[in-house]
Design a protein around this motif. Structure first.
Motif, PDB file in Angstrom:
ATOM      1  N   ARG A 269       0.966  -1.558  -0.360  1.00 50.93           N
ATOM      2  CA  ARG A 269      -0.076   0.494  -0.105  1.00 50.93           C
ATOM      3  C   ARG A 269       0.815   0.974   0.156  1.00 50.93           C
ATOM      4  N   LYS A 270       1.721   1.627   0.643  1.00 48.10           N
ATOM      5  CA  LYS A 270       3.235   2.279   1.289  1.00 48.10           C
ATOM      6  C   LYS A 270       3.643   2.262  -0.497  1.00 48.10           C
ATOM      7  N   LYS A 272       2.321   2.236  -3.134  1.00 45.87           N
ATOM      8  CA  LYS A 272       1.256   2.596  -3.995  1.00 45.87           C
ATOM      9  C   LYS A 272       1.272   3.738  -3.967  1.00 45.87           C
ATOM     10  N   GLU A 273       1.027   4.165  -2.687  1.00 43.98           N
ATOM     11  CA  GLU A 273       0.834   5.625  -2.501  1.00 43.98           C
ATOM     12  C   GLU A 273       2.471   6.404  -2.706  1.00 43.98           C
ATOM     13  N   GLY A 274       3.418   5.734  -2.767  1.00 39.77           N
ATOM     14  CA  GLY A 274       4.399   5.988  -2.712  1.00 39.77           C
ATOM     15  C   GLY A 274       4.976   6.606  -4.622  1.00 39.77           C
ATOM     16  N   GLN A 275       3.882   5.815  -5.239  1.00 40.93           N
ATOM     17  CA  GLN A 275       4.493   5.540  -6.380  1.00 40.93           C
ATOM     18  C   GLN A 275       3.368   6.668  -6.945  1.00 40.93           C
ATOM     19  N   SER A 276       1.955   6.960  -6.683  1.00 42.54           N
ATOM     20  CA  SER A 276       0.900   7.927  -7.372  1.00 42.54           C
ATOM     21  C   SER A 276       1.340   9.661  -6.491  1.00 42.54           C
ATOM     22  N   ALA A 277       2.132   9.532  -5.698  1.00 44.48           N
ATOM     23  CA  ALA A 277       1.721  10.432  -5.347  1.00 44.48           C
ATOM     24  C   ALA A 277       2.603  11.079  -6.008  1.00 44.48           C
TER      25      ALA A 277
ATOM     26  N   THR B  71       5.056  -3.891  -7.237  1.00 39.54           N
ATOM     27  CA  THR B  71       3.644  -3.016  -7.502  1.00 39.54           C
ATOM     28  C   THR B  71       3.484  -2.819  -9.292  1.00 39.54           C
TER      29      THR B  71
END
Lengths: 277, 239
Positions: A269-270, A272-277, B71
């Motif tokens: 989750r973290k 993926k969040e980092g990627q989308s940020a 991911t």
């Protein structure tokens, strides 16, 4: 990815995972240790304390121990009749019973057998707990049976010449001779009121055990050939009353696996969040 | 998978192979316990991570592929491998936990020292009996009478009384027993027997008699002579 290949691929992954798991986990089981220990499984019915031929004995795995002539101290003996002793044990949570079996071509009134245990935490020499020169030793508890007496004697020793019967007799024994074979059952409660003199059985814990056998045959002059210290003996081995099954290991493993899974979930989750940020 | 990930994986693999297969084969070395191998691998991994993350550039090159592997959407054939890892890791953790917490059911392991250090007064004693054929012959006679029932007529530890004893009687023909020892060591062992062993020798298990109670010193020295001669060994000397 070619979907046709996926089954074969998955099977390869699974095999790979299993092999890695074996390597990483270490092959800890090792080789089966034959006859290092007598193990008494926990049974629910009554113990066959009076029946050396009871079918329930088959639920206990036999342990076979080699026997030697007693040569440690005089009077020695060079040859003995009994070469191997087969031992089984059972317990019911209250009592423990041992079955000793051995080949003996003749049934004699002086045929006898004994089990020896270390008592307490101190190590005791297998020869009647005789004093050791550099190590502070403990006593031994000896259960002795003789055919002509038809009963057990519960004894104690700490060195040569100290062997004496207990004032309290807690051990039962019953022997049966058939087809050139002795079968002798010894039984006692797991614990007694005399922890300083008697061995105490705690299920799950290993305690030291040793054996002795006297063939009661006589020579041409009518003298007993095996008597007193002239006997067949075993070394120290182990005895354990098996504890009730313990499934807590599976519980801990399950909890750990779920935690690891949760950790992965949070990590991804973290990421993926980092990627989308 | 990026090039920067291949190098650490190769390093870890080589490290594991060296620790597991190469080191134990170096003379004088022994097989490394798994815990030690794990420790070295963790140290190696820490080193790699520190090295790969010293600059922002190398850090991205290092973590990027891993992040993509875990991911990313377009990893193609690696996708089953990703799920394999995600399934394998929790199972591994569970299995290790089980191994660490489940009762073993094995008897206590016993590490007995076969030749523990002798007390000071038994080091460096010299055999006072002259090495004559008569004395050697007499020593062999005593050996046959007192020692051979366990240690064997062939000095191989396979006497008729040996079979039930654990530890087994010493095999004098084996080059790792009396050939490694001095005569004074044998004098101590024969005189004091099993009960004279220090705790690391597990005296409670030894059937070796305490011969000082039964044999004069001179006989013991002669037995030692007969033993070396019969087993075709020589006492260890100071090089």
């Amino acid at each position: 990815m070619n979907p046709v290949k996926s089954t074969a691929q998955w099977s390869a992954y699974v095999k790979g995972v299993l092999i890695i798991a074996l390597i990483v986990g270490g092959w800890t089981d090792g080789l089966a240790q034959e006859s290092v220990a007598v193990r008494a499984p926990l049974i629910s019915g009554a113990l066959p304390v009076d029946d050396p031929n009871a079918a329930v004995w088959n639920s206990a795995a036999p342990a076979v121990f080699p026997m030697s002539p007693q040569v440690h101290w005089p009077d020695r003996i060079q040859e003995v009749t009994v070469q191997d002793l087969t031992v089984r044990a059972l317990h019911d949570g209250t009592q423990v019973a041992f079955l000793l079996e051995y080949d003996d071509p003749t049934e004699d009134p002086d045929d006898a057998a004994a089990i020896e245990f270390m008592v307490g935490d101190k190590k005791a020499h297998f020869a009647h707990g005789q004093p050791m020169l550099l190590v502070d030793g403990g006593p031994v508890n000896i259960w002795f049976w003789k055919h002509k007496d038809g009963k057990a004697v519960d004894m104690w020793a700490k060195g040569f010449g100290t062997l004496r019967p207990h004032s309290h007799q807690d051990v039962k024994a019953k022997g049966e001779y058939a087809n050139g074979k002795w079968r002798i059952v010894f039984s006692r409660s797991l614990v007694t009121d005399h922890p300083d003199e008697d061995m105490q059985v705690t299920p799950g814990q290993f305690i030291n055990i040793a054996f002795a056998v006297w063939d009661g045959r006589k020579d041409a002059t009518g003298q007993l050939i095996e008597k007193g210290s002239q006997k067949a003996v075993s070394s120290w081995w182990y005895f354990r009353a098996e504890p009730p099954p313990d499934y807590s290991g599976y519980l801990y493993a399950g909890v750990a696996a779920v935690l690891a899974l949760g950790f992965q979930f949070v990590l991804i989750r973290k990421l993926k969040e980092g990627q989308s940020a | 998978m990026g090039r920067s990930l291949i190098r650490p994986i190769v390093i870890m693999g080589v490290m594991y192979a060296v620790l597991k297969f190469v080191l134990p084969n170096i003379p004088g070395s022994a097989e490394l316990p798994f815990s030690l191998i794990l420790l070295y691998l963790l140290l190696t991994l820490s080193g790699i991570i520190i090295f790969e993350t010293v600059s922002a550039e190398s850090k991205d090159a290092f973590w990027g592929p891993m992040q993509k592997f875990l991911t990313g959407d377009n990893i193609g054939g690696l996708k089953p491998f990703r799920y394999g890892i995600l399934i394998f890791f929790p199972l591994l953790v569970g299995w290790q936990t089980y191994n660490a917490t489940a009762p073993s059911g094995q008897p206590p392991t016993e590490s007995r020292v076969i030749h523990p250090a002798p007390p000071g007064e038994y080091t460096g004693l010299v055999n006072p009996v002259p090495r004559t054929p008569e004395n050697i012959m007499q020593g062999k006679g005593f050996y046959a009478a007192f020692c051979s029932p366990c240690h064997g007529a062939n000095f191989d530890g396979k006497g008729p009384a040996a079979r039930g004893y654990n530890p087994p009687p010493a095999n004098f023909a084996d080059p790792t027993t009396i050939a490694m020892l001095q005569e004074s060591y044998l004098f101590w062992r024969i005189k004091k027997g099993g009960v004279g062993l220090p705790i690391e020798g597990m005296p409670w298990k030894s059937a070796m008699p305490r011969w000082e109670l039964e044999l004069p010193d001179e006989w013991i020295w002669k037995i030692i002579m007969g033993e070396y001669d019969g087993a075709h060994q020589s006492p260890r000397t100071w090089e």
